[in-house]
Motif scaffolding. Structure first.
Motif, PDB file in Angstrom:
ATOM      1  N   ASP A 224       0.847  -1.198   0.000  1.00 56.51           N
ATOM      2  CA  ASP A 224       0.000   0.000   0.000  1.00 56.51           C
ATOM      3  C   ASP A 224       0.882   1.249   0.000  1.00 56.51           C
ATOM      4  OD1 ASP A 224      -1.660   2.231   1.184  1.00 56.51           O
ATOM      5  OD2 ASP A 224      -3.180   0.667   1.114  1.00 56.51           O
ATOM      6  N   ILE A 225       0.524   2.223  -0.842  1.00 57.09           N
ATOM      7  CA  ILE A 225       1.328   3.437  -1.016  1.00 57.09           C
ATOM      8  C   ILE A 225       1.489   4.215   0.289  1.00 57.09           C
ATOM      9  CG2 ILE A 225      -0.611   4.941  -1.637  1.00 57.09           C
ATOM     10  CD1 ILE A 225       2.875   4.939  -3.301  1.00 57.09           C
ATOM     11  N   ARG A 226       0.543   4.037   1.228  1.00 59.62           N
ATOM     12  CA  ARG A 226       0.625   4.746   2.506  1.00 59.62           C
ATOM     13  C   ARG A 226       1.783   4.258   3.367  1.00 59.62           C
ATOM     14  NH1 ARG A 226      -5.683   3.980   3.743  1.00 59.62           N
ATOM     15  NH2 ARG A 226      -5.177   2.105   2.541  1.00 59.62           N
ATOM     16  N   GLY A 227       2.365   3.128   2.983  1.00 65.03           N
ATOM     17  CA  GLY A 227       3.538   2.627   3.694  1.00 65.03           C
ATOM     18  C   GLY A 227       4.713   3.579   3.590  1.00 65.03           C
ATOM     19  N   ILE A 228       4.768   4.383   2.519  1.00 60.12           N
ATOM     20  CA  ILE A 228       5.850   5.365   2.349  1.00 60.12           C
ATOM     21  C   ILE A 228       5.799   6.396   3.471  1.00 60.12           C
ATOM     22  CG2 ILE A 228       6.708   7.219   0.854  1.00 60.12           C
ATOM     23  CD1 ILE A 228       5.778   5.559  -1.543  1.00 60.12           C
ATOM     24  N   GLN A 229       4.582   6.846   3.795  1.00 64.00           N
ATOM     25  CA  GLN A 229       4.426   7.831   4.877  1.00 64.00           C
ATOM     26  C   GLN A 229       4.868   7.233   6.206  1.00 64.00           C
ATOM     27  OE1 GLN A 229       0.404   9.056   5.841  1.00 64.00           O
ATOM     28  NE2 GLN A 229       1.059  11.167   6.068  1.00 64.00           N
ATOM     29  N   ALA A 230       4.496   5.966   6.441  1.00 59.98           N
ATOM     30  CA  ALA A 230       4.902   5.297   7.681  1.00 59.98           C
ATOM     31  C   ALA A 230       6.422   5.195   7.762  1.00 59.98           C
ATOM     32  CB  ALA A 230       4.270   3.901   7.746  1.00 59.98           C
ATOM     33  N   LEU A 231       7.070   4.894   6.643  1.00 66.73           N
ATOM     34  CA  LEU A 231       8.528   4.775   6.621  1.00 66.73           C
ATOM     35  C   LEU A 231       9.191   6.120   6.927  1.00 66.73           C
ATOM     36  CD1 LEU A 231      11.099   3.207   6.157  1.00 66.73           C
ATOM     37  CD2 LEU A 231      10.784   3.465   3.681  1.00 66.73           C
ATOM     38  N   LYS A 232       8.626   7.192   6.417  1.00 64.52           N
ATOM     39  CA  LYS A 232       9.186   8.522   6.703  1.00 64.52           C
ATOM     40  C   LYS A 232       9.064   8.869   8.177  1.00 64.52           C
ATOM     41  CE  LYS A 232       6.785  10.321   3.292  1.00 64.52           C
ATOM     42  NZ  LYS A 232       6.214  11.301   2.321  1.00 64.52           N
ATOM     43  N   TYR A 233       7.976   8.476   8.794  1.00 63.84           N
ATOM     44  CA  TYR A 233       7.818   8.710  10.235  1.00 63.84           C
ATOM     45  C   TYR A 233       8.804   7.845  11.034  1.00 63.84           C
ATOM     46  CZ  TYR A 233       3.665  11.644   9.921  1.00 63.84           C
ATOM     47  OH  TYR A 233       2.791  12.678   9.677  1.00 63.84           O
ATOM     48  N   ILE A 234       9.072   6.652  10.558  1.00 64.06           N
ATOM     49  CA  ILE A 234      10.070   5.782  11.204  1.00 64.06           C
ATOM     50  C   ILE A 234      11.435   6.474  11.208  1.00 64.06           C
ATOM     51  CG2 ILE A 234      11.409   3.650  10.882  1.00 64.06           C
ATOM     52  CD1 ILE A 234       8.769   2.341   9.895  1.00 64.06           C
ATOM     53  N   LEU A 235      11.800   7.045  10.057  1.00 62.55           N
ATOM     54  CA  LEU A 235      13.091   7.725   9.938  1.00 62.55           C
ATOM     55  C   LEU A 235      13.156   8.953  10.848  1.00 62.55           C
ATOM     56  CD1 LEU A 235      13.520   7.543   6.045  1.00 62.55           C
ATOM     57  CD2 LEU A 235      14.481   6.005   7.767  1.00 62.55           C
ATOM     58  N   LEU A 236      12.048   9.697  10.913  1.00 65.22           N
ATOM     59  CA  LEU A 236      12.010  10.878  11.785  1.00 65.22           C
ATOM     60  C   LEU A 236      12.157  10.484  13.254  1.00 65.22           C
ATOM     61  CD1 LEU A 236       9.270  13.174  10.214  1.00 65.22           C
ATOM     62  CD2 LEU A 236      11.647  13.759  10.620  1.00 65.22           C
ATOM     63  N   CYS A 237      11.515   9.387  13.632  1.00 66.01           N
ATOM     64  CA  CYS A 237      11.628   8.928  15.024  1.00 66.01           C
ATOM     65  C   CYS A 237      13.062   8.554  15.363  1.00 66.01           C
ATOM     66  CB  CYS A 237      10.701   7.727  15.250  1.00 66.01           C
ATOM     67  SG  CYS A 237       8.971   8.177  15.467  1.00 66.01           S
ATOM     68  N   LYS A 238      13.742   7.911  14.434  1.00 64.83           N
ATOM     69  CA  LYS A 238      15.141   7.539  14.666  1.00 64.83           C
ATOM     70  C   LYS A 238      16.001   8.784  14.877  1.00 64.83           C
ATOM     71  CE  LYS A 238      15.531   3.124  14.843  1.00 64.83           C
ATOM     72  NZ  LYS A 238      16.057   2.504  16.085  1.00 64.83           N
ATOM     73  N   ILE A 239      15.730   9.820  14.086  1.00 68.36           N
ATOM     74  CA  ILE A 239      16.469  11.078  14.245  1.00 68.36           C
ATOM     75  C   ILE A 239      16.183  11.701  15.604  1.00 68.36           C
ATOM     76  CG2 ILE A 239      16.638  13.460  13.402  1.00 68.36           C
ATOM     77  CD1 ILE A 239      16.128  12.303  10.569  1.00 68.36           C
TER      78      ILE A 239
END
Length: 321
Positions: A224-239
């Motif tokens: 699902d294309i919405r997985g891209i948004q979830a991945l970006k939030y994952i990266l932000l959380c790591k930062i």
């Protein structure tokens, strides 16, 4: 013998009716698709309105399905004018469904209208509709619809910065989802909202775990294309957790391979590099190169940016001391 002949005649008559209905359904969808390719949403709305007299031919469940398919043509375009046209069309179809006593179609249209009002920032009108819809759904005990509406309610309160009510609405949605099988896409949406609420309270560790669950569910739902948004939030959380070096690892690892690398991920890499350098100047340059709008995030990105700036300033202060 006579009974058998009558049965055969009825069978072929019913078969012929179903065949004609199927041909009409295909013709409607193809005609709507052709209008949509020209991006003339006014004409598309007029075409859908002209079908009101034809819906009598179709069974009620089939009518609801067809109307949903036709309205989905608007969803493929995020143009603001298209959204306004879709809202007006939904309201007109709602009046028609009430007049024709199409309860199932009315319920689906009301839920869709709430989502559209949320997207266009008409929160007060959306909340008024939420109260009426929830009252009806609780009477019908339609758990799947209750989950969807409570989730929308949570998103509206989140947009209004009423975190307490947003969390209460999400808890209600999760209560219903725990009592029945929930589709992975729906579960992903619930996890996404939970992650946002925890991130709003700067609990990035818990938010990260929810975003991971959300991402897995979207990946398991045919990427699902919405997985891209979830991945970006994952990266932000790591930062925000002080682990910017893991951004590169995630993007190059198994998680990052599910979706093609794009400018949004490139922006996150740049943010992580400036974080590793602990340079506020470098971070400001990244924001100039990749404006916040191009991150394709919700306004939530600004919370991350504000907090990260504080951290950079505190690190700079320590160095000066």
């Amino acid at each position: 013998m006579r009974t058998k002949v009558v049965f055969i005649i009825q069978f072929f008559t019913n078969f012929r009716i179903l065949e004609v209905q199927k041909l009409k359904e295909i013709a409607i969808l193809r005609a709507a698709g052709l209008i949509k390719t020209s991006c003339d949403f006014v004409a598309l709305a007029a075409f859908i309105r002209s079908l009101n007299a034809l819906w009598i031919v179709f069974p009620r469940a089939k009518t609801a399905k067809l109307v949903k398919s036709l309205l989905d043509l608007f969803e493929e375009n995020s143009n603001e004018s298209a959204l306004i046209i879709e809202i007006e069309l939904c309201k007109e179809l709602l009046q028609w469904s009430e007049a024709e006593k199409r309860a199932f179609l009315k319920q689906a249209l009301e839920t869709r209208l709430i989502a559209l009002l949320h997207r266009t920032g008409q929160y007060s009108e959306a909340l008024g509709l939420v109260e009426d819809v929830l009252r009806q759904l609780k009477r019908l005990d339609d758990k799947s619809a209750l989950i969807e509406v409570h989730l929308l309610e949570s998103k509206i309160y989140f947009a209004l910065k009423n975190i307490a009510k947003a969390r209460a609405a999400l808890t209600a949605a999760r209560t219903y989802s725990n009592s029945m099988y929930t589709l992975p896409v729906v579960q992903a949406a619930l996890d996404m909202q939970a992650g946002l609420l925890h991130a709003e309270e700067l609990d990035f560790k818990t938010a990260f775990s929810y975003f991971i669950e959300c991402f897995d569910n979207y990946v398991n739902s045919q990427l699902d294309i919405r997985g891209i948004q979830a991945l970006k939030y994952i990266l932000l959380c790591k930062i925000m957790l002080g682990q910017p070096e893991e951004v590169e690892t995630i993007l190059n690892g198994k998680i990052g391979q599910h979706y093609p690398f794009n400018r949004n991920f490139e922006a996150m890499q740049a943010v992580s590099h400036s974080c590793i350098k602990k340079s506020l100047k470098s971070f400001e340059m990244v924001l100039q190169t990749y404006p916040a709008g191009k991150f394709c995030f919700l306004f939530h990105f600004f919370i991350f940016r504000r907090t990260w700036r504080r951290r950079c300033c505190s690190v700079t202060s320590c160095r000066l001391v």
